[in-house]
Each structure stands twice: as C-alpha cells, then as structure tokens.
Design an enzyme around this catalytic site. Structure first.
Site, PDB file in Angstrom:
ATOM      1  N   TYR A  89       0.832  -1.210   0.000  1.00 44.91           N
ATOM      2  CA  TYR A  89       0.000   0.000   0.000  1.00 44.91           C
ATOM      3  C   TYR A  89       0.865   1.258   0.000  1.00 44.91           C
ATOM      4  CZ  TYR A  89      -3.100   3.708   1.559  1.00 44.91           C
ATOM      5  OH  TYR A  89      -3.778   4.887   1.661  1.00 44.91           O
ATOM      6  N   LYS A 110       1.321   4.183  -2.925  1.00 39.50           N
ATOM      7  CA  LYS A 110       1.080   5.608  -2.704  1.00 39.50           C
ATOM      8  C   LYS A 110       2.335   6.437  -2.959  1.00 39.50           C
ATOM      9  CE  LYS A 110      -3.270   5.480  -1.815  1.00 39.50           C
ATOM     10  NZ  LYS A 110      -4.235   6.068  -2.766  1.00 39.50           N
TER      11      LYS A 110
END
Length: 264
Positions: free
Chosen positions: A154, A158
C-alpha cells in the site's frame, strides 16, 4: 471549472470520493461520478441533486477491468462532455504481514492505486488540455513519505502516486493543466478504518481526519494550484520531521508504531 464543464471523480460513492463530490457540487461544479455498480452511487447523485443546481452524471464500473477506463472515456466522448477537473480518488489498501496477505489482494492494490490512475491520466489528459485551465488531483497518502512495515505494498503504491504526480506536474507546467497530489493521514471512511484507528489508541485521534475535511482542504488547495497537499497541521509537521531522522532510525520507529498489524 464552471459552465458546462465537468469534474470527473473516481471512487465517488463513499468516503473521501463522496466528500469530494459534495464539496465540488457546493462550488457549482457539474460532475461525472464513477464507482462500483453497488447502488451507492445513485444515492450520492440523488443527494447532490436535491441540494445543488448542478448536473450529475454517473458511470458504474470496476475500473480495474482491462477496458474499463476506455469505456469511461468513450462514454465521455459519446456524450461530448468537456472535462476540466479529474480527481483520481479510487483506491484500496490493507494492513498485515506481507506474506500473510494474498498475492491477489496485493496485485489488486497495485491495479487500482497505480494502473487505473495512470490509465485515467493518459486517457483524459488530452481532454483536459483543451481547456483554458484544468486540474488533476491524485490521491496519495501521508504514508507515501513514510514507508510503513506491515503496509508494504500500500505505501509503495502511494509513493508511486506521489512521485508520478510531481513528475507529471513538471512535464505539464507550461500548459493549462495543473497536477496536485493530496497526502492525507488517517481518515475514517468505513468500519474497517474505524477499527484501525482504535487499534492505535489515543495517538490516532491527533492525526485522524474525516472525509469532508480532507475533501474541503484538498479542493481548496487544488484550485490554488498547490503542488503537495497534506491536510491537517499535525500531519504536515510529522511529514517534515520525518525527513530529519536517519532512515534506519525512522524505520525502526515506524515498525514499533505499526506492529499492531503484525498479527493480521
């Protein structure tokens, strides 16, 4: 961003995307709202139309499907829609030890957070460049600056959004399209998010924001042309301070803070 132009928002049926839709409608922007075909998007459309005199079109699709973004683009071309705002909000995440999370889930995160975003920018940039002034807002995270153990894929996804947005902004600086990246800290968008906040205890309350706060700050800064948007003063300070720590020290501290995910 007015008249018969439209702002296109992905992941608009709930959470931050829904909040962006509301904040945009409140400013009089016509909207193209995109989300999964689960019925929630129609509720958002109805609520907006009951409050503001704007046009709201919806398009339900799973954006991770290979031809989904092209289908959305073709829809906009067929309707002859002028687009001067693109808010790439759709995204997912999860926490836990890397080896305990299925490969399917990890790749799904990359597909939605990265591949879909790149496709959206690539398809819709030519339409945005037809405007005198246009905007792209990409949803990253405060964690793009803080590679978190137990959220490896994750935070990596990002970080990609963050780097991609800054690079694209520089490429487009001489034209009408401004690219901004918003990097919120913890945001309560659903029951799972609430549980994550509780897992971190009282310290989470210092940095957590609600979706409407993130959307309002994000939209205001976007329209001012700000490059990097970090909602919340404490979050902004934490990001700045993190850059002062040696990487090894920072990573050890982050591992301790996010060890609550290690059994997931």
């Amino acid at each position: 961003m007015n008249g018969e132009n439209f702002t296109l928002i992905t992941g608009a049926s709930m959470g931050i995307g829904r909040a962006f839709a509301m904040a945009s409608a409140a400013r009089g922007f016509n909207l193209i709202l995109v989300a999964l075909p689960d019925g929630q998007l129609a509720e958002v459309q109805t609520e907006i139309l009951s409050k503001w005199k704007v046009k709201v079109l919806t398009f339900t699709v799973d954006l991770t499907q290979e031809d989904a973004v092209k289908a959305l683009f073709d829809f906009c071309i067929e309707k002859q829609l002028s687009i001067d705002g693109l808010i790439n909000n759709a995204g997912i995440g999860t926490g836990g030890r890397f080896e305990n999370i299925s490969l399917e889930k990890q790749l799904q995160i990359i597909d939605l957070n990265n591949k879909v975003l790149v496709r959206m920018c690539h398809y819709f940039l030519p339409l945005l460049k037809l405007q005198e002034k246009a905007y792209i807002l990409n949803m990253s995270s405060m964690e793009a600056n803080l590679p978190l153990p137990y959220k490896a894929v994750y935070t990596g996804s990002k970080n990609f959004v963050y780097a991609f947005s800054l690079a694209l902004r520089e490429e487009l600086k001489s034209g009408p399209v401004t690219v901004s990246v918003v990097c919120p800290g913890p945001v309560v968008t659903n029951a799972e998010g609430l549980q994550r906040m509780k897992a971190h205890g009282s310290r989470a309350k210092l940095v957590v924001l609600m979706p409407d706060e993130v959307a309002e700050i994000g939209l205001k800064c976007l329209l001012k042309g700000k490059t990097i948007i970090i909602p919340g003063k404490i979050n902004w300070v934490l990001v700045k301070l993190s850059r002062l720590f040696p990487t090894t020290t920072k990573m050890r501290l982050l591992e301790r803070l996010f060890r609550v995910y290690s059994t997931h």
